[in-house]
Design an enzyme around this catalytic site. Structure first.
Site, short mmCIF file in Angstrom:
data_model
loop_
_atom_site.label_atom_id
_atom_site.label_comp_id
_atom_site.label_asym_id
_atom_site.label_seq_id
_atom_site.Cartn_x
_atom_site.Cartn_y
_atom_site.Cartn_z
N MET A 77 -56.08 -57.80 -7.74
CA MET A 77 -54.77 -57.52 -8.31
C MET A 77 -54.37 -56.06 -8.10
SD MET A 77 -55.22 -59.76 -11.80
CE MET A 77 -53.68 -59.21 -12.52
N HIS A 78 -53.11 -55.77 -8.33
CA HIS A 78 -52.53 -54.42 -8.42
C HIS A 78 -52.29 -53.72 -7.08
CE1 HIS A 78 -53.80 -55.11 -12.49
NE2 HIS A 78 -55.06 -54.85 -12.25
N ASP A 234 -56.83 -62.59 -9.18
CA ASP A 234 -58.22 -63.01 -9.32
C ASP A 234 -58.67 -63.19 -10.77
OD1 ASP A 234 -58.33 -60.31 -9.95
OD2 ASP A 234 -59.79 -59.81 -8.41
#
Length: 483
Positions: A77-78, A234
């Site tokens: 992520m991110h 995830d």
């Protein structure tokens, strides 16, 4: 059969499940991370595609994919993947563990304190939105060329199916998302130099994103036209893999990072506690998560430093005497509860007789104390279910699981074969996307192979050590990372 692909930080994993949603097999291909400056962390998105091709083809050599019916996606992520008007990548992706936007986050905290309750968490350097504000200030020419922004799994999805889409969990991790309304927030975009038109369409993880394009199909050795599900970030895809899909279901994860995750049926903002209150990748669900940047990783780090194996060091830690030093596990800063990207790891209390076994025991205890901090933060808004499933590579250590149980007071169950994680969850969401399974079919937890219950005789010692651990952080916080 259904294929799940997970874009991790250190590898791409491909997992295959059958019609019963049980795992058939997995394959992975490694990834490398670049750090062009201290505190920076980047990857070339092209490496994700090449690793995906390798992992899927390797999987297909062991388990023929002729009966494949759909594909699902998951990923770290991110990460900020920036595209121009032709969908060409403008620069290496800036990852979740990148710290360059620390000053941006401090300014957002100061100037827009009201936004944290909407985004579900205070701004942190690893999130996507602060990175865009950093780029506007430090790479303005590149920022002016941005036409689209993708998350890692969604950039792979763009190659697979051609659509600009994402799921609620990945959207949640950007700091642009209105968690309660499950839509992009114009206020958060305005505060971080982001045009909302750049952002993908948020869908549910079990929605159909599109169909496998001929170019991607040829590279993967698969038939064109296969349905591709949106999938999930995830954290949420991992939750699907262990059945944390209904309110009150949860788990702890001991991978490179660490999490305590509890699914909820409504949005519960608690940014002041350092929690992540995010939308799930499934419709009508949210989750509360204590997110620790350093899960089991400090154990492998210490093994690398000493040139010994983790197993050997853990065996020595089991028999270490009572003269154990303190350790702070913050090798890459910390999120819950501190939101501190500058703090770093350290040993305190080393003596002439301190050996590798005592130091490894200190590392194990520090990981447990980080979970104590996470559990305390989570209990401010959400009851932690027990027994709590434990997943991830760190669960191979009985010593670590027993120490976490002793220190937190939580009963843990080690999930049998639960290390596959997000790729398995992505494959199961693919089955739901084409109607071959229902959301209720995702409510399946792995069997456990051992339980770990708190030992009362350890409580007093861990309580005293935890107080010292927290005092050490407070003492070292003003120093931050070395200049």
């Amino acid at each position: 059969m259904y294929l799940g692909i997970d874009i991790g930080t250190s590898a791409v994993k491909a997992s295959l499940v059958g019609g019963d949603l049980a795992l058939i097999g997995s394959a992975s291909a490694p990834l490398t991370t670049q750090s062009p400056r201290a505190g920076w962390s980047e990857q070339d998105p092209e490496s994700w595609r090449q690793a995906t091709i390798q992992a899927v083809r390797d999987l297909g050599r062991v388990h023929p994919l002729d009966g494949l019916r759909a594909i699902g996606l998951s990923g770290q992520m991110h990460g900020a993947v920036l595209l121009d008007a032709t969908d060409r990548v403008l620069r290496p992706a800036i990852l979740w563990n990148d710290g360059r936007a620390e000053a941006v986050c401090a300014a957002l905290d100061r100037d827009h304190p009201e936004l944290a309750a909407v985004a579900g968490v205070r701004p942190m350097p690893g999130f996507t939105a602060p990175k865009l504000a950093w780029l506007a200030a430090h790479e303005p020419d590149l920022h002016a060329r941005i036409a689209r922004i993708c998350l890692p799994k969604d950039h792979l999805g763009l190659w697979l199916h051609g659509a600009h889409v994402t799921d609620g969990c990945d959207a949640a991790g950007t700091w642009w998302f209105d968690q309660a309304a499950r839509r992009w927030s114009p206020d958060h975009c305005a505060a971080t130099a982001t045009d909302p038109a750049w952002l993908p369409e948020p869908l549910e993880g079990t929605d159909l994103a599109g169909h496998l394009r001929p170019e991607a199909a040829e590279a993967l050795g698969l038939p064109a036209g296969l349905p591709v599900a949106v999938g999930g970030g995830d954290a949420a895809a991992g939750a699907v893999s262990v059945g944390a899909v209904k309110p009150g279901r949860g788990f702890i994860s001991l991978g490179t990072s660490g999490q305590i995750f509890v699914t909820t049926d409504g949005y519960r903002a608690a940014p002041e506690a350092g929690l992540h209150s995010f939308a799930h990748c499934l419709p009508g669900q949210w989750f509360q998560m204590a997110a620790m940047l350093n899960g089991a990783r400090p154990m492998s780090w210490f093994a690398e430093v000493t040139g010994q194996s983790v197993a050997d060091l853990l065996a020595r830690a089991e028999t270490a005497d009572d003269d154990i030093p303190l350790f702070l596990p913050y090798l890459t800063g910390e999120r819950t509860p501190h939101g501190d990207s500058r703090i770093r790891g350290s040993f305190c209390g080393l003596g002439d007789a301190t050996g590798a076994g005592e130091m490894m025991r200190a590392v194990v205890e520090a990981i447990a104390y980080a979970f104590c901090d996470g559990a305390e933060a989570l209990r401010r808004t959400t009851e932690i279910p027990e027994p709590l499933l434990a997943i991830g590579g760190g669960t191979r250590s009985d010593l670590l699981l027993q120490t976490i149980s002793d220190a937190t007071g939580l009963t843990l169950q080690r999930g049998a074969g639960a290390e596959t994680g997000p790729a398995l969850g992505a494959a199961r969401m693919a089955a739901v996307a084409i109607g071959a399974a229902s959301l209720d079919d995702l409510d399946r937890q792995p069997e456990s192979d051992r339980s770990f219950t708190p030992r009362p005789e350890t409580a007093q010692r861990h309580a005293a050590r935890l107080d010292q651990y927290r005092a050490l952080y407070a003492a070292l916080k003003p120093l931050g990372s070395p200049a």
